[in-house]
Design an enzyme around this catalytic site. Structure first.
Site, PDB file in Angstrom:
ATOM      1  N   GLU A   1       1.410   8.290  -3.773  1.00 33.92           N
ATOM      2  CA  GLU A   1       2.205   7.648  -2.781  1.00 33.92           C
ATOM      3  C   GLU A   1       3.761   8.327  -2.628  1.00 33.92           C
ATOM      4  O   GLU A   1       4.344   8.558  -1.544  1.00 33.92           O
ATOM      5  CB  GLU A   1       2.507   6.053  -2.906  1.00 33.92           C
ATOM      6  CG  GLU A   1       1.342   5.243  -2.508  1.00 33.92           C
ATOM      7  CD  GLU A   1       0.638   5.612  -1.116  1.00 33.92           C
ATOM      8  OE1 GLU A   1       1.418   5.479  -0.315  1.00 33.92           O
ATOM      9  OE2 GLU A   1      -0.603   5.546  -0.815  1.00 33.92           O
TER      10      GLU A   1
ATOM     11  N   HIS B   1       1.010  -1.397  -0.026  1.00 34.50           N
ATOM     12  CA  HIS B   1       0.204   0.051  -0.097  1.00 34.50           C
ATOM     13  C   HIS B   1       0.823   1.166   0.095  1.00 34.50           C
ATOM     14  O   HIS B   1       0.575   2.233  -0.826  1.00 34.50           O
ATOM     15  CB  HIS B   1      -0.869   0.041   1.225  1.00 34.50           C
ATOM     16  CG  HIS B   1      -1.943   1.047   1.395  1.00 34.50           C
ATOM     17  ND1 HIS B   1      -2.673   1.509   2.268  1.00 34.50           N
ATOM     18  CD2 HIS B   1      -2.175   2.047   0.505  1.00 34.50           C
ATOM     19  CE1 HIS B   1      -3.289   2.425   1.865  1.00 34.50           C
ATOM     20  NE2 HIS B   1      -2.992   3.019   0.830  1.00 34.50           N
TER      21      HIS B   1
ATOM     22  N   HIS C   1       4.313  10.588   0.553  1.00 37.97           N
ATOM     23  CA  HIS C   1       5.149  10.033   1.560  1.00 37.97           C
ATOM     24  C   HIS C   1       6.620   9.682   0.843  1.00 37.97           C
ATOM     25  O   HIS C   1       7.271  10.181   1.800  1.00 37.97           O
ATOM     26  CB  HIS C   1       4.535   8.374   1.692  1.00 37.97           C
ATOM     27  CG  HIS C   1       3.252   8.563   2.297  1.00 37.97           C
ATOM     28  ND1 HIS C   1       2.861   8.917   3.549  1.00 37.97           N
ATOM     29  CD2 HIS C   1       1.817   8.095   1.803  1.00 37.97           C
ATOM     30  CE1 HIS C   1       1.594   8.658   3.737  1.00 37.97           C
ATOM     31  NE2 HIS C   1       1.046   8.480   2.632  1.00 37.97           N
TER      32      HIS C   1
END
Length: 200
Positions: free
Chosen positions: A89, A35, A93
Site C-alpha cells: 500500500e 484497505h 499508493h
C-alpha cells in the site's frame, strides 16, 4: 486530485475469497478495516508507484504497529503479520500523495480518518447491523452520510449463495489527507438495491 479512504468489511472479504486467514495477532475486531488510502485523479484514474526510491521502512511505523494491526489488518493467506500488505500500500499508493506525506504521516492519516469516519457506528445508529440481514443500499448510504457528513461509495461482492454483500465503503479525502470531502467520482459499483450485511 483527491484521495479515497477505502475500508472493507471483514465478514464479506471472508465470504468472497475462497479462503481468508486471520493475521498472526488473531481474529480482527468485527469492524470496518482500512484497505488503503489512494490518491486519485478527477477522471477516476490514479497514479501508482510514484517513488521507486521510497521503500517501506518498518522502523518508521514501529509506534503505530498495534494501531495498524487493529485498524488495518490483513486477511490474506497464509496468515501473516501485515507487513507485506502495508509495504504494498505504501509503495503503490502512499508514495503518490500530492502533499507528499512521509511514510509515518501516511499511515497516521489513514488511522485518524478511519477513527473519524466510524462507519460501523453510523450504520448501527441507523439500525443496520452485521447480522446477515438484507438492507436497502440507499439506507446504508444515507446512514453513512448522516454519520460522516459525506456521501460514501459502496462496493459489493457476491457470496457462494449469490447474495450481494456490503463489502467496501469509499470516502473521499482532501489532498492533505485530513478532511473528508464529497467525491467527484466513485469506483464502479455492482450493487443491487438490497444488500446483505454478513456476520463476522
Amino acid at each position: 486530485m483527491h484521495v479515497f479512504l477505502d475500508t472493507q468489511w471483514p465478514g464479506s472479504y471472508c465470504d468472497t475469497k475462497r479462503s481468508c486467514c486471520y493475521p498472526k495477532t488473531g481474529k480482527p475486531a468485527a469492524d470496518f478495516s482500512i484497505h488503503g488510502l489512494w490518491p486519485n485523479y478527477k477522471d477516476g484514474s490514479y497514479p501508482s508507484n510514484c517513488d521507486p526510491d521510497s521503500v517501506f521502512d518498518k522502523s518508521q511505523i514501529s509506534e503505530l504497529l498495534s494501531s495498524l494491526q487493529k485498524s488495518w489488518p490483513t486477511l490474506s493467506c497464509p496468515s501473516n503479520d501485515g507487513i507485506s500488505f502495508w509495504t504494498h500500500e505504501w509503495e503503490k499508493h502512499g508514495t503518490c500523495s500530492e502533499s507528499e506525506l512521509d511514510q509515518r504521516e501516511y499511515f497516521e492519516a489513514a488511522l485518524k480518518l478511519k477513527e473519524k469516519a466510524s462507519i460501523l457506528q453510523a450504520l448501527i445508529n441507523a439500525g443496520i447491523k452485521p447480522n446477515d440481514e438484507f438492507y436497502h443500499i440507499e439506507d446504508v448510504k444515507n446512514a453513512i452520510k448522516e454519520g460522516v457528513g459525506f456521501t460514501p461509495g459502496i462496493e459489493c461482492n457476491v457470496d457462494s449463495s449469490h447474495n450481494q454483500q456490503l463489502y467496501q465503503v469509499y470516502l473521499c479525502v482532501d489532498t492533505s489527507g485530513s478532511e473528508f470531502i464529497e467525491c467527484p467520482v466513485f469506483p464502479r459499483s455492482k450493487c443491487g438495491s438490497r444488500i446483505q450485511f454478513p456476520k463476522f
